[in-house]
Design an enzyme around this catalytic site. Structure first.
Site, PDB file in Angstrom:
ATOM      1  N   ARG A  97       3.523   7.742  -7.372  1.00  0.00           N
ATOM      2  CA  ARG A  97       3.365   8.551  -6.484  1.00  0.00           C
ATOM      3  C   ARG A  97       1.698   8.550  -6.828  1.00  0.00           C
ATOM      4  NH1 ARG A  97       7.699  12.516  -5.803  1.00  0.00           N
ATOM      5  NH2 ARG A  97       5.792  14.449  -5.765  1.00  0.00           N
ATOM      6  N   ARG A 104      -7.237   6.695  -3.580  1.00  0.00           N
ATOM      7  CA  ARG A 104      -5.982   6.139  -2.593  1.00  0.00           C
ATOM      8  C   ARG A 104      -6.384   4.491  -2.976  1.00  0.00           C
ATOM      9  NH1 ARG A 104      -5.264   4.917   3.602  1.00  0.00           N
ATOM     10  NH2 ARG A 104      -6.653   6.512   3.883  1.00  0.00           N
ATOM     11  N   ASP A 164       5.490  10.236  11.496  1.00  0.00           N
ATOM     12  CA  ASP A 164       4.505  10.736  12.310  1.00  0.00           C
ATOM     13  C   ASP A 164       5.036  10.947  13.877  1.00  0.00           C
ATOM     14  OD1 ASP A 164       3.549   8.873  10.909  1.00  0.00           O
ATOM     15  OD2 ASP A 164       1.758   9.685  10.463  1.00  0.00           O
ATOM     16  N   ARG A 167       7.863  13.749  14.139  1.00  0.00           N
ATOM     17  CA  ARG A 167       7.888  15.137  13.975  1.00  0.00           C
ATOM     18  C   ARG A 167       6.798  15.292  14.741  1.00  0.00           C
ATOM     19  NH1 ARG A 167       5.565  14.226   8.015  1.00  0.00           N
ATOM     20  NH2 ARG A 167       7.716  15.100   6.635  1.00  0.00           N
ATOM     21  N   HIS A 191      -0.936   5.846   9.469  1.00  0.00           N
ATOM     22  CA  HIS A 191      -0.478   6.465   8.985  1.00  0.00           C
ATOM     23  C   HIS A 191      -0.705   7.938   8.596  1.00  0.00           C
ATOM     24  CE1 HIS A 191       2.967   9.173   6.936  1.00  0.00           C
ATOM     25  NE2 HIS A 191       3.064   8.405   6.307  1.00  0.00           N
TER      26      HIS A 191
HETATM   27  O1  LIG Z   1       5.617  13.948   4.620  1.00  0.00           O
HETATM   28  C1  LIG Z   1       5.155  12.767   3.909  1.00  0.00           C
HETATM   29  N1  LIG Z   1       4.858  13.359   2.648  1.00  0.00           N
HETATM   30  C2  LIG Z   1       4.104  12.914   2.061  1.00  0.00           C
HETATM   31  C3  LIG Z   1       4.313  12.873   0.340  1.00  0.00           C
HETATM   32  C4  LIG Z   1       3.610  13.211  -0.534  1.00  0.00           C
HETATM   33  C5  LIG Z   1       4.224  13.300  -1.668  1.00  0.00           C
HETATM   34  S1  LIG Z   1       5.691  12.713  -1.147  1.00  0.00           S
HETATM   35  C6  LIG Z   1       5.715  12.627  -0.013  1.00  0.00           C
HETATM   36  C7  LIG Z   1       2.181  13.099   1.638  1.00  0.00           C
HETATM   37  C8  LIG Z   1       2.237  14.503   2.409  1.00  0.00           C
HETATM   38  C9  LIG Z   1       1.091  15.352   2.605  1.00  0.00           C
HETATM   39  C10 LIG Z   1       0.080  14.250   2.230  1.00  0.00           C
HETATM   40  C11 LIG Z   1       0.361  13.269   1.460  1.00  0.00           C
HETATM   41  O2  LIG Z   1      -0.769  12.591   1.482  1.00  0.00           O
HETATM   42  C12 LIG Z   1      -0.152  10.776   1.419  1.00  0.00           C
HETATM   43  C13 LIG Z   1      -1.290  10.311   0.037  1.00  0.00           C
HETATM   44  C14 LIG Z   1      -0.924   9.297  -0.285  1.00  0.00           C
HETATM   45  C15 LIG Z   1      -0.706   8.485   0.794  1.00  0.00           C
HETATM   46  F1  LIG Z   1      -1.331   7.278   0.892  1.00  0.00           F
HETATM   47  C16 LIG Z   1      -0.303   8.687   1.865  1.00  0.00           C
HETATM   48  C17 LIG Z   1      -0.216   9.711   2.246  1.00  0.00           C
HETATM   49  N2  LIG Z   1       1.552  12.561   1.568  1.00  0.00           N
HETATM   50  C18 LIG Z   1       4.032  11.036   1.870  1.00  0.00           C
HETATM   51  C19 LIG Z   1       3.744  11.067   3.349  1.00  0.00           C
HETATM   52  O3  LIG Z   1       2.637   9.942   3.543  1.00  0.00           O
HETATM   53  C20 LIG Z   1       4.295  12.011   4.699  1.00  0.00           C
HETATM   54  S2  LIG Z   1       4.061  12.295   6.305  1.00  0.00           S
HETATM   55  C21 LIG Z   1       2.763  12.358   6.583  1.00  0.00           C
HETATM   56  C22 LIG Z   1       1.392  12.711   5.089  1.00  0.00           C
HETATM   57  C23 LIG Z   1       0.057  12.855   5.899  1.00  0.00           C
HETATM   58  C24 LIG Z   1       0.323  13.325   7.309  1.00  0.00           C
HETATM   59  C25 LIG Z   1       0.896  13.410   8.072  1.00  0.00           C
HETATM   60  C26 LIG Z   1       1.844  12.722   7.962  1.00  0.00           C
HETATM   61 CL1  LIG Z   1       3.034  12.409   8.661  1.00  0.00          CL
END
Ligand SMILES: O=C1N[C@](c2ccsc2)(c2cccc(Oc3ccc(F)cc3)n2)CC(O)=C1Sc1ccccc1Cl
Length: 330
Positions: A97, A104, A164, A167, A191
Site C-alpha cells: 500500500r 507513485r 469507477d 460507482r 483509473h
Molecule cells: O476505492 C479505492 N480505494 C483505494 C485504496 C486506498 C487504500 S486501500 C484502497 C484508494 C482510495 C482513494 C485514493 C486512492 O489513491 C490511490 C493510491 C494509489 C494508487 F495507485 C491509486 C489510487 N486509493 C484504491 C483505489 O484505487 C480506489 S478506487 C478510486 C481511487 C481514487 C479515485 C477514484 C477511485 Cl474510483
C-alpha cells in the site's frame, strides 16, 4: 469398514479445471473477490496465494466451513504457486500500500518487485491464463504484468475504471431512482483521480441524458452533472477515511470480469487494456476503454466517439503513464 460399505467405487473422480481461478493476495480485495466468485457461482475451483501462510490457512478454513452453503467448491490455499496449475484466470490483488507521502513511482517499483517474483511462475503453471490486475496503480501494473508475463496483450486486463464506472452508475441510479443495472455510462482512461466520464454515452433505455441537457458535463451545466464524476473520486477517499480500505465493490467487479471471461459472455466492460493506436495514443500504455470480454480475454475494444477534451485527457494520462513506465526497473 464403513466407507467401503457406503460406496461402490465406479471410477476416479475427474479433475475439473475448466473454471479454475487463482487469486493472488489474501487481503481485503482478494478475499472479497474470492467470496463474490464463490457465492455467485462464478467458479467452484479457487487457488489462493499469499506470503502470509497463517492468514491463508485461516481464510481457507473459514471458507471451507461454508461449504454446506456453496456449490461443492474446491478451495486451495498455499504460498507455493504449484496449486495454481491449470488456472483459466489469475486475479492479482497482491501489492504493497502507498505509504504516507510516497511517490507513485516508488509505489510502482515496490509493487513491480512483488510482481517480478510471481508473474513468470504463474504463467509457467498456467500458460493459457488470463490476468486480471487489481493492484494499484492498476494501469501501470497491468502494463508491468504484460511485460513480465510475455503474454499477448489481449490476455492481460486491468480492473481499471470498472470500479469507477460502477460507482458512477450507482450515483446515477440514486439520482434517477432507476436500478444501477439500467443506468448506463462509461468512465474511461486512467483509473482514479484522472478518470474520464464519457457524458455522450450516459443513457437510460438508450435515451442519452446529454440529448436532454446539451450542457451536461460542461462547466456551464445548470444541473452540475460533472458533480457526479467528482463524487466518484470523493467517495473513494471517503470510504478509505471511514473503513480504511475498499473491498466489496472492487471484489464484485472482479467477480463480474471473471464471470464474463469464464462464460465467454462477450459482454462489454470498462477495463484497462493496451490502447496504443486508439484515440491518437502513440505509447505502449494500458488505459481503460469499453472492451468485449470472453474466453480469450479482450476480443474487441469499443470505439466510442470522444470529444476533443476527452481525447486530450486520455493522451495526457498516457503521457504520465509513459513517464512512470520508463523509470521502472524490470
Ligand atoms: O476505492 C479505492 N480505494 C483505494 C485504496 C486506498 C487504500 S486501500 C484502497 C484508494 C482510495 C482513494 C485514493 C486512492 O489513491 C490511490 C493510491 C494509489 C494508487 F495507485 C491509486 C489510487 N486509493 C484504491 C483505489 O484505487 C480506489 S478506487 C478510486 C481511487 C481514487 C479515485 C477514484 C477511485 Cl474510483
Amino acid at each position: 469398514a464403513t466407507i467401503q460399505q457406503l460406496f461402490l467405487p465406479v471410477q476416479p473422480k475427474s479433475e475439473d479445471n475448466s473454471n479454475k481461478v487463482t487469486v493472488v493476495g489474501a487481503g481485503q480485495v482478494g478475499m472479497a473477490a474470492v467470496f463474490a466468485m464463490l457465492t455467485q457461482g462464478v467458479t467452484n475451483n479457487i487457488a489462493l496465494i499469499d506470503v502470509n501462510e497463517d492468514k491463508l490457512r485461516g481464510e481457507l478454513m473459514d471458507l471451507q466451513h461454508g461449504s454446506a452453503f456453496l456449490k461443492s467448491a474446491k478451495i486451495q490455499a498455499s504460498a507455493d504457486p504449484v496449486i495454481t496449475a491449470g488456472s483459466k484466470i489469475c486475479v492479482v490483488t497482491a501489492g504493497v500500500r502507498q505509504r504516507e507521502g510516497e511517490t507513485r513511482l516508488n509505489l510502482v517499483q515496490r509493487n513491480t518487485d512483488v510482481l517480478k517474483m510471481i508473474i513468470p511462475t504463474l504463467v509457467q503453471y498456467s500458460p493459457d491464463v488470463i490476468f486480471i490486475i487489481a493492484s494499484n496503480p492498476v494501469d501501470i501494473l497491468t502494463y508491468v504484468t504484460w511485460k513480465l508475463s510475455g503474454l499477448p496483450k489481449h490476455r492481460v486486463i486491468g480492473s481499471g475504471t470498472n470500479l469507477d464506472s460502477a460507482r458512477f452508475r450507482y450515483l446515477l441510479s440514486e439520482k434517477l431512482s432507476v436500478a444501477a443495472t439500467s443506468c448506463h455510462g462509461y468512465i474511461i482512461g486512467e483509473h482514479g483521480d484522472s478518470s474520464v466520464p464519457v457524458w455522450s454515452g450516459v443513457n437510460v433505455a438508450g435515451v442519452r441524458l446529454r440529448d436532454l441537457n446539451r450542457k451536461m458535463g460542461t462547466d456551464t451545466d445548470p444541473e452540475h452533472w460533472q458533480e457526479l464524476h467528482s463524487m466518484v473520486v470523493r467517495s473513494a477517499y471517503e470510504v478509505i477515511k471511514l473503513k480504511g480500505y475498499t473491498s466489496w465493490a472492487i471484489g464484485l467487479s472482479l467477480s463480474q470480469l471473471a464471470h464474463a471471461i469464464l462464460t465467454n459472455a462477450n459482454s462489454v466492460h470498462a477495463v484497462s487494456t493496451y490502447v496504443k493506436g486508439e484515440h491518437g495514443v502513440e505509447d505502449e500504455v494500458f488505459l481503460s476503454l469499453p472492451c468485449v470480454l470472453g474466453f480469450n480475454g479482450v476480443s474487441d475494444v469499443i470505439r466510442q466517439p470522444l470529444t476533443e477534451k476527452e481525447i486530450y485527457q486520455l493522451r495526457a494520462s498516457a503521457r504520465i503513464m509513459v513517464q512512470v513506465q520508463v523509470g521502472i526497473k524490470f
